[in-house]
Design a protein around this motif. Sequence first.
Motif, PDB file in Angstrom:
ATOM      1  N   ILE A 163      10.649  22.691   7.168  1.00  0.00           N
ATOM      2  CA  ILE A 163      11.772  22.344   7.775  1.00  0.00           C
ATOM      3  C   ILE A 163      11.422  20.875   8.329  1.00  0.00           C
ATOM      4  CG2 ILE A 163      13.448  23.010   9.722  1.00  0.00           C
ATOM      5  CD1 ILE A 163      12.576  25.685   9.383  1.00  0.00           C
ATOM      6  N   PRO A 164      11.933  20.017   8.009  1.00  0.00           N
ATOM      7  CA  PRO A 164      11.831  18.608   8.682  1.00  0.00           C
ATOM      8  C   PRO A 164      11.790  18.532  10.050  1.00  0.00           C
ATOM      9  CG  PRO A 164      13.401  18.403   6.907  1.00  0.00           C
ATOM     10  CD  PRO A 164      13.191  19.588   7.202  1.00  0.00           C
ATOM     11  N   PHE A 165      10.604  18.169  10.517  1.00  0.00           N
ATOM     12  CA  PHE A 165      10.348  17.919  11.884  1.00  0.00           C
ATOM     13  C   PHE A 165      11.598  17.205  12.832  1.00  0.00           C
ATOM     14  CE2 PHE A 165       8.269  16.634  16.227  1.00  0.00           C
ATOM     15  CZ  PHE A 165       7.810  17.950  16.319  1.00  0.00           C
ATOM     16  N   SER A 166      12.315  16.105  12.158  1.00  0.00           N
ATOM     17  CA  SER A 166      13.159  15.456  12.433  1.00  0.00           C
ATOM     18  C   SER A 166      14.336  16.380  12.976  1.00  0.00           C
ATOM     19  CB  SER A 166      13.700  14.263  11.525  1.00  0.00           C
ATOM     20  OG  SER A 166      14.175  14.837  10.312  1.00  0.00           O
ATOM     21  N   ILE A 167      14.433  17.539  12.387  1.00  0.00           N
ATOM     22  CA  ILE A 167      15.626  18.219  12.625  1.00  0.00           C
ATOM     23  C   ILE A 167      15.683  18.947  14.196  1.00  0.00           C
ATOM     24  CG2 ILE A 167      16.796  20.581  12.108  1.00  0.00           C
ATOM     25  CD1 ILE A 167      16.554  20.038   9.265  1.00  0.00           C
ATOM     26  N   PHE A 168      14.173  19.238  14.543  1.00  0.00           N
ATOM     27  CA  PHE A 168      13.977  19.811  15.821  1.00  0.00           C
ATOM     28  C   PHE A 168      14.243  18.466  16.889  1.00  0.00           C
ATOM     29  CE2 PHE A 168      11.600  22.405  12.744  1.00  0.00           C
ATOM     30  CZ  PHE A 168      12.185  23.417  12.964  1.00  0.00           C
ATOM     31  N   ASN A 169      14.643  17.359  16.387  1.00  0.00           N
ATOM     32  CA  ASN A 169      14.875  16.302  17.331  1.00  0.00           C
ATOM     33  C   ASN A 169      16.336  15.989  17.624  1.00  0.00           C
ATOM     34  OD1 ASN A 169      12.083  15.735  18.512  1.00  0.00           O
ATOM     35  ND2 ASN A 169      11.919  14.436  16.380  1.00  0.00           N
ATOM     36  N   ILE A 170      17.072  16.936  16.887  1.00  0.00           N
ATOM     37  CA  ILE A 170      18.554  16.651  17.248  1.00  0.00           C
ATOM     38  C   ILE A 170      18.995  17.465  18.402  1.00  0.00           C
ATOM     39  CG2 ILE A 170      20.866  17.018  16.174  1.00  0.00           C
ATOM     40  CD1 ILE A 170      19.442  17.072  13.557  1.00  0.00           C
ATOM     41  N   SER A 171      19.067  16.864  19.587  1.00  0.00           N
ATOM     42  CA  SER A 171      19.224  17.322  21.009  1.00  0.00           C
ATOM     43  C   SER A 171      20.801  18.062  20.749  1.00  0.00           C
ATOM     44  CB  SER A 171      19.134  16.551  22.023  1.00  0.00           C
ATOM     45  OG  SER A 171      19.713  15.255  22.165  1.00  0.00           O
ATOM     46  N   SER A 172      21.853  17.710  20.308  1.00  0.00           N
ATOM     47  CA  SER A 172      22.887  18.223  20.327  1.00  0.00           C
ATOM     48  C   SER A 172      23.138  19.591  19.429  1.00  0.00           C
ATOM     49  CB  SER A 172      23.825  17.231  19.727  1.00  0.00           C
ATOM     50  OG  SER A 172      23.783  16.794  18.322  1.00  0.00           O
ATOM     51  N   LEU A 173      21.995  19.908  18.531  1.00  0.00           N
ATOM     52  CA  LEU A 173      22.219  21.051  17.826  1.00  0.00           C
ATOM     53  C   LEU A 173      22.454  22.366  18.570  1.00  0.00           C
ATOM     54  CD1 LEU A 173      22.239  21.244  14.699  1.00  0.00           C
ATOM     55  CD2 LEU A 173      19.868  22.034  14.757  1.00  0.00           C
ATOM     56  N   GLU A 174      23.373  23.170  18.434  1.00  0.00           N
ATOM     57  CA  GLU A 174      23.505  24.313  18.522  1.00  0.00           C
ATOM     58  C   GLU A 174      23.350  25.620  17.779  1.00  0.00           C
ATOM     59  OE1 GLU A 174      27.692  24.437  20.199  1.00  0.00           O
ATOM     60  OE2 GLU A 174      27.142  22.765  21.494  1.00  0.00           O
TER      61      GLU A 174
ATOM     62  N   ILE B 138      14.694  19.727   2.107  1.00  0.00           N
ATOM     63  CA  ILE B 138      15.589  19.378   3.094  1.00  0.00           C
ATOM     64  C   ILE B 138      15.165  17.841   3.360  1.00  0.00           C
ATOM     65  CG2 ILE B 138      16.717  19.729   5.219  1.00  0.00           C
ATOM     66  CD1 ILE B 138      16.188  22.675   5.131  1.00  0.00           C
ATOM     67  N   PRO B 139      16.023  16.774   3.126  1.00  0.00           N
ATOM     68  CA  PRO B 139      15.649  15.617   3.562  1.00  0.00           C
ATOM     69  C   PRO B 139      15.552  15.259   5.014  1.00  0.00           C
ATOM     70  CG  PRO B 139      17.924  15.485   2.841  1.00  0.00           C
ATOM     71  CD  PRO B 139      17.421  16.973   2.596  1.00  0.00           C
ATOM     72  N   LYS B 140      14.572  14.502   5.303  1.00  0.00           N
ATOM     73  CA  LYS B 140      14.210  14.424   6.923  1.00  0.00           C
ATOM     74  C   LYS B 140      15.241  13.524   7.472  1.00  0.00           C
ATOM     75  CE  LYS B 140      11.392  10.076   6.001  1.00  0.00           C
ATOM     76  NZ  LYS B 140      10.015   9.412   6.021  1.00  0.00           N
ATOM     77  N   ASP B 141      16.110  12.859   6.729  1.00  0.00           N
ATOM     78  CA  ASP B 141      17.102  12.030   7.223  1.00  0.00           C
ATOM     79  C   ASP B 141      18.437  12.743   7.642  1.00  0.00           C
ATOM     80  OD1 ASP B 141      16.716   9.169   5.187  1.00  0.00           O
ATOM     81  OD2 ASP B 141      16.033  10.952   4.203  1.00  0.00           O
ATOM     82  N   ILE B 142      18.477  13.870   7.564  1.00  0.00           N
ATOM     83  CA  ILE B 142      19.370  14.987   8.235  1.00  0.00           C
ATOM     84  C   ILE B 142      19.151  14.822   9.681  1.00  0.00           C
ATOM     85  CG2 ILE B 142      20.192  17.138   8.644  1.00  0.00           C
ATOM     86  CD1 ILE B 142      20.117  17.643   6.069  1.00  0.00           C
ATOM     87  N   GLY B 143      17.775  14.561  10.086  1.00  0.00           N
ATOM     88  CA  GLY B 143      17.626  14.140  11.530  1.00  0.00           C
ATOM     89  C   GLY B 143      18.167  12.860  12.329  1.00  0.00           C
TER      90      GLY B 143
END
Length: 315
Positions: A136-147, A112-117
Amino acid sequence: MERAYSFFLSVVVLQLYFLDTCISKNISTDQSALLAVKASFTLNSSHPLTQNWSSQASICHWIGVTCASRHRRVRALNISNMDIVGTIPPHLGNLSFLVSLDVSRNHLYGEIPKDIGNLRNLKELILVSNQLTGSIPFSIFNISSLETLSLAYNQLSGSLPVDICHRLRRIKSILIISNQLSGHIPIGLSNCTDLYDLSLSYNHFDGTIPPEIVNLERLERLNLGGNHLQGSLSSSPNHWRANLQLLNLGANNIRGVIPSSISNSSNLKTLYLYDNKLSGKIPNSLGDLRQLEYLALSRNNLIGNSQAKCFCLII
């Protein structure tokens, strides 16, 4: 007066021109990103995306693409179940207005590309049933809007961050069943105040189950079966919320007795505790679970018969 009105009209026209130019440029950015996505796929000539995703047509009319009505930027991308082979390109991170991304049930491989973050407006990330590998790219866990974070049925490895809910402040559903994640169940999940579905079954998690997770006010589904979890079930009545509907802790290494206080989860429909190391009597309080439909207690060291009335009783 006429000169003032003429000047005002010129300013408005100029603003509309720049706005139109800006929107066109932004749409061009989205189009370039989606064409790069298409280029990363292996598609035969008869595939729906082969001809439909073309620079000859507006991207808002492409299959699986939904644009926002106001600014006409790509708001959702759903190309699930389309028999797509290929990788997920980093260019997806350029769809800056994307709210929902669903590429599930395809044949996507690689990481999974980190750019998804970079998708700061994203609420739904659904990559279920592919052959994705890596962590799982750590950047995904920084998407504060993710539900919704739905990555089930892949080959993802690594662990979950301890402060996962400090980062995913709006998360409601975490579905990562059947992967290769390891480590402990993060105690930070107890800070997910809106979480209603935590499904991490069939991974390689070990350690104990943080009791604070069971105490989450809105939790309806706790699915942790098929791991290497240890410890015991707490007897504290505060650890069993009434709105819990599914509790799956089967196929772990949980010891001790089944606490009678589990009946406090009065809306339980599914209770799976099979294939553990539980001992003692099956509490009669299970008979108080009037909504219970599925009960699985087999392959333990339990004695006695439960009075629970359910559609499927396995002891």
